[in-house]
Design a protein around this motif. Structure first.
Motif, PDB file in Angstrom:
ATOM      1  N   GLU A 147       0.855  -1.187   0.000  1.00  0.00           N
ATOM      2  CA  GLU A 147       0.000   0.000   0.000  1.00  0.00           C
ATOM      3  C   GLU A 147       0.891   1.236   0.000  1.00  0.00           C
ATOM      4  O   GLU A 147       1.794   1.350   0.826  1.00  0.00           O
ATOM      5  CB  GLU A 147      -0.896   0.028   1.240  1.00  0.00           C
ATOM      6  CG  GLU A 147      -1.831  -1.160   1.365  1.00  0.00           C
ATOM      7  CD  GLU A 147      -2.565  -1.171   2.696  1.00  0.00           C
ATOM      8  OE1 GLU A 147      -2.500  -0.150   3.432  1.00  0.00           O
ATOM      9  OE2 GLU A 147      -3.186  -2.200   3.023  1.00  0.00           O
ATOM     10  N   LEU A 148       0.635   2.150  -0.914  1.00  0.00           N
ATOM     11  CA  LEU A 148       1.403   3.385  -0.976  1.00  0.00           C
ATOM     12  C   LEU A 148       0.522   4.550  -0.541  1.00  0.00           C
ATOM     13  O   LEU A 148      -0.582   4.735  -1.071  1.00  0.00           O
ATOM     14  CB  LEU A 148       1.927   3.635  -2.394  1.00  0.00           C
ATOM     15  CG  LEU A 148       2.792   4.890  -2.562  1.00  0.00           C
ATOM     16  CD1 LEU A 148       4.079   4.790  -1.734  1.00  0.00           C
ATOM     17  CD2 LEU A 148       3.134   5.125  -4.038  1.00  0.00           C
ATOM     18  N   TYR A 149       1.023   5.305   0.430  1.00  0.00           N
ATOM     19  CA  TYR A 149       0.334   6.491   0.933  1.00  0.00           C
ATOM     20  C   TYR A 149       1.156   7.721   0.568  1.00  0.00           C
ATOM     21  O   TYR A 149       2.388   7.693   0.616  1.00  0.00           O
ATOM     22  CB  TYR A 149       0.163   6.428   2.449  1.00  0.00           C
ATOM     23  CG  TYR A 149      -0.772   5.338   2.924  1.00  0.00           C
ATOM     24  CD1 TYR A 149      -2.063   5.628   3.340  1.00  0.00           C
ATOM     25  CD2 TYR A 149      -0.351   4.002   2.956  1.00  0.00           C
ATOM     26  CE1 TYR A 149      -2.923   4.622   3.775  1.00  0.00           C
ATOM     27  CE2 TYR A 149      -1.203   2.991   3.383  1.00  0.00           C
ATOM     28  CZ  TYR A 149      -2.490   3.307   3.793  1.00  0.00           C
ATOM     29  OH  TYR A 149      -3.337   2.313   4.210  1.00  0.00           O
ATOM     30  N   ARG A 150       0.464   8.809   0.239  1.00  0.00           N
ATOM     31  CA  ARG A 150       1.139  10.061  -0.111  1.00  0.00           C
ATOM     32  C   ARG A 150       0.474  11.207   0.650  1.00  0.00           C
ATOM     33  O   ARG A 150      -0.745  11.232   0.824  1.00  0.00           O
ATOM     34  CB  ARG A 150       1.071  10.298  -1.618  1.00  0.00           C
ATOM     35  CG  ARG A 150       1.835  11.539  -2.094  1.00  0.00           C
ATOM     36  CD  ARG A 150       1.889  11.595  -3.619  1.00  0.00           C
ATOM     37  NE  ARG A 150       2.624  10.449  -4.157  1.00  0.00           N
ATOM     38  CZ  ARG A 150       2.123   9.625  -5.077  1.00  0.00           C
ATOM     39  NH1 ARG A 150       0.908   9.802  -5.560  1.00  0.00           N
ATOM     40  NH2 ARG A 150       2.862   8.619  -5.522  1.00  0.00           N
ATOM     41  N   ASN A 151       1.312  12.159   1.072  1.00  0.00           N
ATOM     42  CA  ASN A 151       0.787  13.298   1.831  1.00  0.00           C
ATOM     43  C   ASN A 151       0.055  14.246   0.893  1.00  0.00           C
ATOM     44  O   ASN A 151       0.648  14.845   0.005  1.00  0.00           O
ATOM     45  CB  ASN A 151       1.926  14.030   2.545  1.00  0.00           C
ATOM     46  CG  ASN A 151       1.428  14.888   3.681  1.00  0.00           C
ATOM     47  OD1 ASN A 151       0.520  15.685   3.510  1.00  0.00           O
ATOM     48  ND2 ASN A 151       2.029  14.731   4.857  1.00  0.00           N
ATOM     49  N   GLU A 152      -1.228  14.377   1.106  1.00  0.00           N
ATOM     50  CA  GLU A 152      -2.066  15.277   0.325  1.00  0.00           C
ATOM     51  C   GLU A 152      -2.831  16.170   1.282  1.00  0.00           C
ATOM     52  O   GLU A 152      -3.632  15.686   2.074  1.00  0.00           O
ATOM     53  CB  GLU A 152      -3.021  14.483  -0.575  1.00  0.00           C
ATOM     54  CG  GLU A 152      -2.307  13.623  -1.617  1.00  0.00           C
ATOM     55  CD  GLU A 152      -3.244  12.819  -2.487  1.00  0.00           C
ATOM     56  OE1 GLU A 152      -4.466  12.779  -2.157  1.00  0.00           O
ATOM     57  OE2 GLU A 152      -2.797  12.243  -3.492  1.00  0.00           O
ATOM     58  N   ASN A 153      -2.530  17.468   1.231  1.00  0.00           N
ATOM     59  CA  ASN A 153      -3.188  18.445   2.106  1.00  0.00           C
ATOM     60  C   ASN A 153      -3.016  18.091   3.577  1.00  0.00           C
ATOM     61  O   ASN A 153      -3.959  18.210   4.374  1.00  0.00           O
ATOM     62  CB  ASN A 153      -4.673  18.565   1.755  1.00  0.00           C
ATOM     63  CG  ASN A 153      -4.898  19.003   0.326  1.00  0.00           C
ATOM     64  OD1 ASN A 153      -4.230  19.909  -0.171  1.00  0.00           O
ATOM     65  ND2 ASN A 153      -5.843  18.367  -0.358  1.00  0.00           N
ATOM     66  N   GLY A 154      -1.794  17.636   3.927  1.00  0.00           N
ATOM     67  CA  GLY A 154      -1.491  17.368   5.324  1.00  0.00           C
ATOM     68  C   GLY A 154      -1.945  16.017   5.834  1.00  0.00           C
ATOM     69  O   GLY A 154      -1.815  15.745   7.029  1.00  0.00           O
ATOM     70  N   GLN A 155      -2.434  15.154   4.951  1.00  0.00           N
ATOM     71  CA  GLN A 155      -2.916  13.842   5.366  1.00  0.00           C
ATOM     72  C   GLN A 155      -2.353  12.766   4.455  1.00  0.00           C
ATOM     73  O   GLN A 155      -2.423  12.869   3.229  1.00  0.00           O
ATOM     74  CB  GLN A 155      -4.450  13.794   5.309  1.00  0.00           C
ATOM     75  CG  GLN A 155      -5.053  12.446   5.651  1.00  0.00           C
ATOM     76  CD  GLN A 155      -4.824  12.047   7.099  1.00  0.00           C
ATOM     77  OE1 GLN A 155      -4.948  12.879   8.000  1.00  0.00           O
ATOM     78  NE2 GLN A 155      -4.475  10.797   7.334  1.00  0.00           N
ATOM     79  N   THR A 157      -2.664   9.798   2.406  1.00  0.00           N
ATOM     80  CA  THR A 157      -3.820   9.196   1.751  1.00  0.00           C
ATOM     81  C   THR A 157      -3.359   8.037   0.882  1.00  0.00           C
ATOM     82  O   THR A 157      -2.359   8.159   0.160  1.00  0.00           O
ATOM     83  CB  THR A 157      -4.543  10.241   0.876  1.00  0.00           C
ATOM     84  OG1 THR A 157      -4.918  11.355   1.695  1.00  0.00           O
ATOM     85  CG2 THR A 157      -5.771   9.651   0.219  1.00  0.00           C
ATOM     86  N   LYS A 158      -4.080   6.924   0.950  1.00  0.00           N
ATOM     87  CA  LYS A 158      -3.697   5.778   0.121  1.00  0.00           C
ATOM     88  C   LYS A 158      -3.941   6.094  -1.349  1.00  0.00           C
ATOM     89  O   LYS A 158      -5.061   6.376  -1.757  1.00  0.00           O
ATOM     90  CB  LYS A 158      -4.455   4.524   0.535  1.00  0.00           C
ATOM     91  CG  LYS A 158      -3.968   3.275  -0.195  1.00  0.00           C
ATOM     92  CD  LYS A 158      -4.351   1.995   0.519  1.00  0.00           C
ATOM     93  CE  LYS A 158      -5.831   1.684   0.353  1.00  0.00           C
ATOM     94  NZ  LYS A 158      -6.146   0.326   0.865  1.00  0.00           N
TER      95      LYS A 158
END
Length: 218
Positions: A147-155, A157-158
């Motif tokens: 699972e890859l998560y990326r920081n989007e708008n401070g969160q 997100t998968k």
């Protein structure tokens, strides 16, 4: 089953025993609560080694640092009251994380967490989001998935998941690699791919065993 120790004497004895036997090297503290994490299995440690090796070969020393296990906190002083121990951590030059010597403070650029039975790995995501971690790769083994998560708008997100049934290629924007889950009979359970440099005639995925150009992948 989770166990809560409320007797200060028992707590002191248990912690002293873990420190004395080096059993506390993987333990964490979540907002003052001591978390005893499972010892990593042989397979877990092999994955940490391979991923660290890949990242270390891709990222030269002048690009960033790769750690197999690191103290990561949201604070400078008093960090031992709130820190996590990701399995692999990448800190790029010019990144926002601060090297405090004993630990790193703040926004790691890329983390890997490999889940062991009983761990609450996904419960770390809010903490990693709060300190600005850029990307997080979670390796689950029951059942197998990436699972890859990326920081989007401070969160965090998968943004993608790779399973044996749907082996999606996950692209990291921070370390310049993509990751894909493969069946065991293909030789490895995950694969790193890298785009070829223009004009060198290499295919997208080049194996280390018969490497016709400087690009390496597993």
């Amino acid at each position: 089953m989770a166990t809560m120790v409320l007797d200060p004497y028992v707590e002191e004895q248990v912690l002293a025993l873990r420190v004395g036997t080096d059993g506390d090297r993987y333990d964490e503290v979540w907002e003052g609560v001591y978390i005893v994490t499972p010892l990593p299995s042989n397979e877990h440690q092999r994955l940490v080694h391979k991923l660290s090796m890949i990242l270390g070969q891709v990222l030269d020393a002048d690009v960033g640092d790769v750690f197999s296990g690191v103290n990561l906190s949201d604070r400078d002083t008093g960090w031992k009251t709130n820190f996590r121990e990701p399995d692999v951590a990448v800190f790029l030059r010019g990144g926002r994380a601060i090297d405090r010597g004993t630990h790193w403070q703040g926004a790691a650029d890329f983390l890997v967490e490999i889940i062991s039975p009983g761990e609450r790995t996904r419960e770390k995501i809010p903490f990693y989001s709060s300190i600005g971690v850029v990307e997080l790769l979670i390796v689950d083994r029951d059942p197998w998935s990436l699972e890859l998560y990326r920081n989007e708008n401070g969160q965090l997100t998968k943004v993608g998941q790779s399973t044996l049934a749907a082996p999606e290629v996950l692209e990291s924007r921070t370390v310049g690699l993509t990751f894909q889950l493969l069946p065991a009979n293909r030789g490895r359970r995950f694969k790193r791919r890298t785009r070829p440099a223009g004009g060198n005639g290499c295919s997208e995925a080049v194996t280390i065993e018969n490497e016709p150009c400087p690009i390496r992948s597993w």
